[in-house]
Design a protein around this motif. Sequence first.
Motif, PDB file in Angstrom:
ATOM      1  N   VAL B 139      22.379  37.365  43.618  1.00 30.26           N
ATOM      2  CA  VAL B 139      22.384  37.580  44.676  1.00 30.26           C
ATOM      3  C   VAL B 139      21.745  36.839  45.639  1.00 30.26           C
ATOM      4  CG1 VAL B 139      21.228  39.948  45.404  1.00 30.26           C
ATOM      5  CG2 VAL B 139      21.314  40.842  43.362  1.00 30.26           C
ATOM      6  N   ARG B 140      22.820  37.416  46.243  1.00 27.54           N
ATOM      7  CA  ARG B 140      22.037  36.529  47.641  1.00 27.54           C
ATOM      8  C   ARG B 140      20.923  36.963  48.288  1.00 27.54           C
ATOM      9  NH1 ARG B 140      25.036  35.006  53.481  1.00 27.54           N
ATOM     10  NH2 ARG B 140      26.681  37.140  51.912  1.00 27.54           N
ATOM     11  N   VAL B 141      19.730  36.875  48.478  1.00 28.31           N
ATOM     12  CA  VAL B 141      18.772  37.636  49.342  1.00 28.31           C
ATOM     13  C   VAL B 141      18.600  37.158  50.921  1.00 28.31           C
ATOM     14  CG1 VAL B 141      16.588  38.133  49.683  1.00 28.31           C
ATOM     15  CG2 VAL B 141      17.366  37.434  47.382  1.00 28.31           C
ATOM     16  N   ARG B 142      18.890  38.747  51.472  1.00 28.65           N
ATOM     17  CA  ARG B 142      18.677  37.534  53.095  1.00 28.65           C
ATOM     18  C   ARG B 142      17.342  39.254  53.849  1.00 28.65           C
ATOM     19  NH1 ARG B 142      22.870  39.731  56.023  1.00 28.65           N
ATOM     20  NH2 ARG B 142      23.100  38.043  57.362  1.00 28.65           N
ATOM     21  N   VAL B 143      17.079  38.287  54.770  1.00 30.12           N
ATOM     22  CA  VAL B 143      15.630  39.297  55.595  1.00 30.12           C
ATOM     23  C   VAL B 143      16.231  39.714  56.897  1.00 30.12           C
ATOM     24  CG1 VAL B 143      13.333  39.293  56.015  1.00 30.12           C
ATOM     25  CG2 VAL B 143      13.978  38.272  53.987  1.00 30.12           C
ATOM     26  N   ILE B 144      16.543  40.575  57.194  1.00 30.20           N
ATOM     27  CA  ILE B 144      17.625  40.683  58.598  1.00 30.20           C
ATOM     28  C   ILE B 144      16.239  41.462  58.723  1.00 30.20           C
ATOM     29  CG2 ILE B 144      19.302  41.090  57.275  1.00 30.20           C
ATOM     30  CD1 ILE B 144      19.840  43.596  57.176  1.00 30.20           C
ATOM     31  N   GLY B 145      16.199  41.612  60.550  1.00 31.45           N
ATOM     32  CA  GLY B 145      15.724  42.076  61.665  1.00 31.45           C
ATOM     33  C   GLY B 145      14.615  40.989  62.792  1.00 31.45           C
ATOM     34  N   ASP B 146      13.943  41.876  63.275  1.00 26.73           N
ATOM     35  CA  ASP B 146      13.720  41.154  64.032  1.00 26.73           C
ATOM     36  C   ASP B 146      12.648  39.565  63.765  1.00 26.73           C
ATOM     37  OD1 ASP B 146      13.205  39.969  66.260  1.00 26.73           O
ATOM     38  OD2 ASP B 146      12.406  41.423  67.955  1.00 26.73           O
ATOM     39  N   ILE B 147      13.086  38.916  62.580  1.00 22.44           N
ATOM     40  CA  ILE B 147      11.446  38.597  62.065  1.00 22.44           C
ATOM     41  C   ILE B 147      10.549  37.671  62.933  1.00 22.44           C
ATOM     42  CG2 ILE B 147      13.064  38.494  59.637  1.00 22.44           C
ATOM     43  CD1 ILE B 147      14.003  35.672  60.515  1.00 22.44           C
ATOM     44  N   SER B 148      11.139  37.526  64.299  1.00 25.13           N
ATOM     45  CA  SER B 148      10.093  36.749  64.978  1.00 25.13           C
ATOM     46  C   SER B 148       8.613  37.480  65.222  1.00 25.13           C
ATOM     47  CB  SER B 148      10.350  36.505  65.993  1.00 25.13           C
ATOM     48  OG  SER B 148      11.458  37.528  66.394  1.00 25.13           O
ATOM     49  N   LEU B 149       9.096  38.753  64.424  1.00 21.81           N
ATOM     50  CA  LEU B 149       7.441  39.300  64.917  1.00 21.81           C
ATOM     51  C   LEU B 149       7.082  39.085  63.736  1.00 21.81           C
ATOM     52  CD1 LEU B 149       9.210  43.301  65.672  1.00 21.81           C
ATOM     53  CD2 LEU B 149       8.139  41.785  67.126  1.00 21.81           C
ATOM     54  N   LEU B 150       6.964  38.202  62.635  1.00 22.54           N
ATOM     55  CA  LEU B 150       6.087  38.233  60.996  1.00 22.54           C
ATOM     56  C   LEU B 150       5.722  36.779  61.785  1.00 22.54           C
ATOM     57  CD1 LEU B 150       8.802  39.076  58.784  1.00 22.54           C
ATOM     58  CD2 LEU B 150       7.739  40.348  59.679  1.00 22.54           C
ATOM     59  N   ASP B 151       4.250  37.106  60.752  1.00 17.38           N
ATOM     60  CA  ASP B 151       3.415  35.758  60.927  1.00 17.38           C
ATOM     61  C   ASP B 151       3.982  34.999  59.988  1.00 17.38           C
ATOM     62  OD1 ASP B 151       3.051  36.051  58.025  1.00 17.38           O
ATOM     63  OD2 ASP B 151       1.108  37.027  58.456  1.00 17.38           O
ATOM     64  N   LYS B 152       3.579  33.922  59.859  1.00 17.80           N
ATOM     65  CA  LYS B 152       4.347  31.863  60.011  1.00 17.80           C
ATOM     66  C   LYS B 152       4.162  32.548  58.683  1.00 17.80           C
ATOM     67  CE  LYS B 152       3.459  27.875  61.529  1.00 17.80           C
ATOM     68  NZ  LYS B 152       2.720  26.806  61.766  1.00 17.80           N
ATOM     69  N   LYS B 153       3.417  32.602  57.945  1.00 19.47           N
ATOM     70  CA  LYS B 153       3.540  32.429  56.054  1.00 19.47           C
ATOM     71  C   LYS B 153       4.324  33.161  55.860  1.00 19.47           C
ATOM     72  CE  LYS B 153      -0.521  32.858  53.264  1.00 19.47           C
ATOM     73  NZ  LYS B 153      -1.997  33.744  52.974  1.00 19.47           N
ATOM     74  N   LEU B 154       4.635  34.485  56.117  1.00 20.39           N
ATOM     75  CA  LEU B 154       5.233  34.878  55.413  1.00 20.39           C
ATOM     76  C   LEU B 154       6.774  34.436  55.569  1.00 20.39           C
ATOM     77  CD1 LEU B 154       6.093  37.727  53.732  1.00 20.39           C
ATOM     78  CD2 LEU B 154       5.977  39.062  55.945  1.00 20.39           C
ATOM     79  N   LEU B 155       7.349  33.999  56.982  1.00 25.98           N
ATOM     80  CA  LEU B 155       8.278  33.280  57.442  1.00 25.98           C
ATOM     81  C   LEU B 155       8.473  32.275  55.979  1.00 25.98           C
ATOM     82  CD1 LEU B 155       8.392  33.914  61.717  1.00 25.98           C
ATOM     83  CD2 LEU B 155       9.671  34.518  59.741  1.00 25.98           C
ATOM     84  N   GLU B 156       8.079  31.526  56.036  1.00 24.15           N
ATOM     85  CA  GLU B 156       7.762  29.959  55.116  1.00 24.15           C
ATOM     86  C   GLU B 156       8.124  30.954  54.100  1.00 24.15           C
ATOM     87  OE1 GLU B 156       4.590  27.924  55.441  1.00 24.15           O
ATOM     88  OE2 GLU B 156       4.406  27.320  57.393  1.00 24.15           O
ATOM     89  N   GLU B 157       7.705  31.974  53.145  1.00 26.65           N
ATOM     90  CA  GLU B 157       8.009  32.056  52.356  1.00 26.65           C
ATOM     91  C   GLU B 157      10.006  33.357  51.961  1.00 26.65           C
ATOM     92  OE1 GLU B 157       6.360  32.498  48.467  1.00 26.65           O
ATOM     93  OE2 GLU B 157       5.882  32.003  49.499  1.00 26.65           O
TER      94      GLU B 157
END
Lengths: 355, 338
Positions: B139-157
């Motif tokens: 499975v290819r995992v994608r995270v979709i949505g306005d990810i700019s709202l997330l914090d940096k640590k989570l974005l790295e993950e």
Amino acid sequence: MSQLEEKTRSQASRAELATGSSSYEHVPPPVNATMKKASQTSKTELLKSIFDSMYVNDGNDQDGKKRIKEHIASDGGYKTREIGYFEYLFYKSLLVILFIIYGIFRYFQFQYNSLKLKIYNIYYNPINTPQLIRQDVTQLNKVPKRLAAILEVKPVGDVGGGVNGLLNDGSKLICWTVSAGIKHLTLYDYDGLLQKNVQQFREDIHIKLVKYYGPSNLPKFAIRIPHANKVYYNEMDENDSEDKKVVIEISLLSNRDGRETIVDLTKTMAELCGNDELKISDITMDLVDSELTQLVGNEPDLLLYFGPALDLQGYPPWHIRLTEFYWEPDNSAVTYSVFIRGLRNYAGAKMNVGK
Amino acid sequence: MDQNIMKEEYNDNNNTTGIGGFNFPGYQSGLSLVKTVLSNTLNTSNNVPQHVGFIMDGNRRYARKSGMRVSEGHEAGFFSMSRVLELCYASGVKTATVYAFSIENFKRSASEVDALMQLAHDRIRQLCENGELAHKYGVRVRVIGDISLLDKKLLEEISLTTKMTQYNTRATLNICFPYTGREEILHSMKDVITTTDGKDLNKIDESTLESHLYTGKLAPLDLLIRTSGVCRLSDFLIWQVVNRGTHIELIDCLWPEFGPAKMAWILLKYAFNKYFTPNEVDSEDVENNANATTESIDNSTILSEPENSSSSSSSVLLKKDSQQISPQPHGIRKEKLQ
């Protein structure tokens, strides 16, 4: 920003001119009657379909086209391998057994649902009296401000079929809505038949309202066609149109008001951006929302569907964000019981945006 | 070693959220055998939905009902999700889209939002570890949505996970985090406007906008499942769901209680309906439709005149006349023409 709106409208009509046809002449969608055949209407049909399933399976066996199986390998990863004929046959026959079980279940479910609907239809029967509808509605602690309904045209041969049946359904619904004291009603039909036959529709509504309210104190109504930017009032050739106080405002929507309107708006904005009249950063949720509200209308609170299983059939996507849906399984008629049960269900629903 | 511990923990949780406390020998393996047989059976039907959307509603109510903390309820929801997805992918579903977090959810209490972020942070990489969902089913995992709202640590993950799985081609998992359908449409509109840059405007159509959605290049949505008996979309996949023929399934149970058995039943129902719904329009119906349209054309001849006038008025608008015609008198004027 009404300039933007006008431009979008002109964008739309230009597109129509370019294709040399009116937007109404869409590719006809699969007629709804075929969709309704999904619910088995008789024992024989059900049996036939189960035997069909066996037949279909046999056919597939001979094709043998998809005889691969995903196999979890020892390292935990996946890989595909061809599965043997007997294994395939085993799964296929298991599938047939499951289908038969489901078919039997479905048969009883269908009978149960239709019996339930019959009882409801006897229980809720307003017989053209607005007072009774009013009584039903005053019991509710919450009534939707804006109501929407998706109507479908039935095959001409059926009872209540054809365009006339559709207009009749629409005008019935309008009478109930007026009696319930709801001020905004949106009627959606995929092909825009209501919009095309708006003159006849006005007459139909008039006749129905006379039936409900008598000729002396007819409620005033306004029919709005947002796509064509037109408004019609009760009487055909009335001069005193200054008196615009209406009891109900009816919007007629079609597939054209859905995604295509969003496309038109995008084109207009792209044009404005190309001419440096609009910055990309100016395009915000609020702007798009207000434009689409002007072009199409407001988001309804409750959407009624009078078919057997919910199918939104191209209803404007922007406008169903928090809309509550209501439909009765296996129902296919526009009846008062569905209407009032929808309102009851809405009154009981709890709304929490994101919370 | 570390992985094993994690796996055990996963299985433990699996048991506690599973049906009752059954744990006699062979129960687990029997269960997984049933699951495999069922998914293979569904797979042979060739009528499995290609794209399934899930609104995972009811985690908090579940927590309240069973006396847990809210974060534990979300945890239970996560395990329910992985079990359901496992069945889906084994049955041949190509794409699944799950509504994990709405942009509106930021309105919730800070502690709950933090707990959800922590859950996402802890679990997202676990999805694609050895032997877990993403690895098992490609499975290819994608995270979709306005990810700019997330914090940096989570974005790295997130970027780590998406990179790890980007070459998986068998199936796709879209995690909507933080997402709303309107934001998706707006995002697509902006994308289209920037890419066209004022040129080739006539080439913009529905498919252009659709291809710029987050789910653009994936199969169209066939089935949408919402738990907890609420009949609303709550701003999930609003563009995709209005397609004709998209099934909407509302289930009156809370998400952590929604297990693979219920999912299998829904897939069976879907396959059954697909088999017995004729795809082609019957010739009789075509005739009827033709009748209906000719009838309506007769009726609409009266309307053809105002339609012409509206197109001429639009050509006035094309000259960028700033003169504004308010819609209502406009309509009345046309009325009088008739």
